[in-house]
Design an enzyme around this catalytic site. Structure first.
Site, PDB file in Angstrom:
ATOM      1  N   CYS A 106      31.822  30.665  27.770  1.00 55.30           N
ATOM      2  CA  CYS A 106      32.141  31.893  28.490  1.00 55.30           C
ATOM      3  C   CYS A 106      31.045  32.920  28.288  1.00 55.30           C
ATOM      4  O   CYS A 106      30.081  32.709  27.544  1.00 55.30           O
ATOM      5  CB  CYS A 106      33.493  32.445  28.034  1.00 55.30           C
ATOM      6  SG  CYS A 106      33.430  33.324  26.471  1.00 55.30           S
ATOM      7  N   THR A 136      31.143  35.696  26.683  1.00 56.65           N
ATOM      8  CA  THR A 136      31.066  36.139  25.286  1.00 56.65           C
ATOM      9  C   THR A 136      30.269  35.150  24.450  1.00 56.65           C
ATOM     10  O   THR A 136      29.473  35.540  23.586  1.00 56.65           O
ATOM     11  CB  THR A 136      32.473  36.314  24.704  1.00 56.65           C
ATOM     12  OG1 THR A 136      33.209  37.237  25.509  1.00 56.65           O
ATOM     13  CG2 THR A 136      32.409  36.847  23.284  1.00 56.65           C
ATOM     14  N   HIS A 173      26.759  35.879  24.943  1.00 53.74           N
ATOM     15  CA  HIS A 173      26.344  37.045  24.157  1.00 53.74           C
ATOM     16  C   HIS A 173      26.038  36.626  22.718  1.00 53.74           C
ATOM     17  O   HIS A 173      25.078  37.115  22.105  1.00 53.74           O
ATOM     18  CB  HIS A 173      27.441  38.114  24.165  1.00 53.74           C
ATOM     19  CG  HIS A 173      27.544  38.884  25.447  1.00 53.74           C
ATOM     20  ND1 HIS A 173      26.452  39.480  26.044  1.00 53.74           N
ATOM     21  CD2 HIS A 173      28.604  39.160  26.242  1.00 53.74           C
ATOM     22  CE1 HIS A 173      26.831  40.092  27.153  1.00 53.74           C
ATOM     23  NE2 HIS A 173      28.131  39.899  27.297  1.00 53.74           N
ATOM     24  N   HIS A 205      36.428  28.992  22.516  1.00 54.01           N
ATOM     25  CA  HIS A 205      37.866  29.266  22.607  1.00 54.01           C
ATOM     26  C   HIS A 205      38.479  28.818  23.933  1.00 54.01           C
ATOM     27  O   HIS A 205      39.682  28.731  24.040  1.00 54.01           O
ATOM     28  CB  HIS A 205      38.138  30.757  22.393  1.00 54.01           C
ATOM     29  CG  HIS A 205      37.405  31.648  23.350  1.00 54.01           C
ATOM     30  ND1 HIS A 205      36.114  32.070  23.118  1.00 54.01           N
ATOM     31  CD2 HIS A 205      37.772  32.176  24.536  1.00 54.01           C
ATOM     32  CE1 HIS A 205      35.720  32.839  24.119  1.00 54.01           C
ATOM     33  NE2 HIS A 205      36.698  32.905  24.996  1.00 54.01           N
ATOM     34  N   GLU A 206      37.684  28.537  24.956  1.00 57.00           N
ATOM     35  CA  GLU A 206      38.209  28.069  26.257  1.00 57.00           C
ATOM     36  C   GLU A 206      38.378  26.558  26.176  1.00 57.00           C
ATOM     37  O   GLU A 206      37.540  25.809  26.642  1.00 57.00           O
ATOM     38  CB  GLU A 206      37.262  28.439  27.392  1.00 57.00           C
ATOM     39  CG  GLU A 206      37.065  29.925  27.612  1.00 57.00           C
ATOM     40  CD  GLU A 206      36.187  30.206  28.819  1.00 57.00           C
ATOM     41  OE1 GLU A 206      35.671  29.248  29.438  1.00 57.00           O
ATOM     42  OE2 GLU A 206      35.997  31.393  29.155  1.00 57.00           O
TER      43      GLU A 206
END
Length: 346
Positions: free
Chosen positions: A42, A44, A47, A65-66
């Site tokens: 994702c 994030t 980043h 986390h996905e």
């Protein structure tokens, strides 16, 4: 007989990952071990890759986390779901005793821990997580499609907070992964959706998915939306671009008493035309992550086919090549959602 070592990808700083072998760790009391099948990358995570979150995650973090996977083992005090059940994880751990938690808003806990950033995450064979974070999947839901449920839950939360009604006009500003998912969920809720996007590939994807699109770099967005809505403007606007031009546009395309949902996280505080909030009696809504009901709605949306998973997922890379996956995504103007295949036998 000892359990075989597990494979995990550690973020090591300076745009680098190392794939290493770990001794397996049994789930603690109240935890469930999940054998990870797929994990999405994702914004994030990008980043983190760029070093923008080193102070938070350090250089020894397993991110991600996905995800999707199957139950592998149960810790003490956990009586379900059964081993082999397909699940996803809602990666939030609230403190349970702050003003937000006490008011029933644990998803925006004052001391919230985000699993996969503040703790180790899903870019590993087996992930131990609190049992309360699990959501059970339909048996026939493909696990690659299920890896989209976390970002779809973001979209479900955004659309739910907008109080979108069937037949209302919707403008989604920004046609990236979350913008496309917000558009699909808004359409599922009965909205007439227009996507504003400047990237020609993303415009082509949105058009393929059946959405009206406007390129504000080539057309006057305010006039185009006015024409499409009979001069009224959009009752619901989602700002998903994370840019100052997007924030400028969100008030320009809004109808009288429109609801504007701020979805994107902005790197700097944007300037907002507050006069339009007075003039048109607009409402600005903040939206952050998701609640359990959003996960259930996301599972239903993916399982029902309301989300075109085959179009959204643009590439899948094995965990052993996670470094090249991040580097490729960093350069790609065409990727929408990249998945890491963590385990071949989940």
């Amino acid at each position: 007989m000892t359990n075989p070592p597990q494979t995990a990808a550690f973020y090591r700083g300076e745009k680098s990952f190392s794939v290493e072998q770990l001794a397996p760790i049994a789930p603690a009391g109240g935890e469930v071990s999940v054998k990870i099948a797929y994990c999405g990358i994702c914004g994030t995570d990008m980043h983190v890759f760029h070093g923008n979150m080193d102070a938070r995650v350090g250089h020894e973090r397993i991110i991600g986390h996905e995800m999707s996977g199957v139950v592998h083992a149960l810790g003490e005090g956990v009586d379900g779901p059964s081993i082999g059940t397909k699940v996803v994880v809602r990666p939030l751990q609230a403190c349970g005793d702050c003003p937000a938690c006490n008011d029933g808003h644990a998803h925006i806990c004052h001391n919230l821990k985000f699993l996969g950033l503040d703790t180790d995450g899903a870019m590993q064979d087996v992930w131990n997580v609190p049992a309360h974070t699990l959501h059970v999947l339909p048996d026939d839901l493909p696990l690659d499609h299920a890896a989209l449920i976390e970002p779809v839950a973001v979209a479900c939360h955004d659309v739910r907070l907008s109080e979108l009604k069937p037949g209302e006009n919707v403008v989604v500003i920004g046609g990236g992964p979350i913008g496309i998912l917000v558009a699909m969920i808004a359409r599922k809720a009965g909205g007439t959706v227009v996507i504003s996007e400047v990237n020609e590939h993303r415009i082509a994807v949105a058009s393929k998915l059946g959405f009206e699109t406007i390129n504000p770099a080539q057309s006057d967005l305010e006039n185009a939306v006015s024409t499409l809505t009979g001069g009224k403007g959009a009752e619901v606007v989602f700002e998903v671009s994370g840019t100052q031009p997007g924030v400028d546009a969100m008030t320009q395309v809004a109808a009288t008493r429109a609801r504007i949902v701020m979805v994107a996280i902005h790197a700097q505080n944007p300037q907002i035309d507050l006069f339009q909030f007075f003039w048109r009696e607009l409402t600005l809504i903040g939206a952050r992550v998701y609640e359990p009901e959003d996960y259930e709605k996301a599972i239903e949306a993916v399982a029902s086919g309301a989300i075109d998973c085959e179009t959204v997922i643009t590439d899948i890379t094995p965990l052993a090549k996670i470094q090249s996956a991040f580097e490729s995504l960093d350069r790609s103007p065409t990727a929408l959602k990249s998945l890491i295949k963590v385990s071949g036998d989940a």
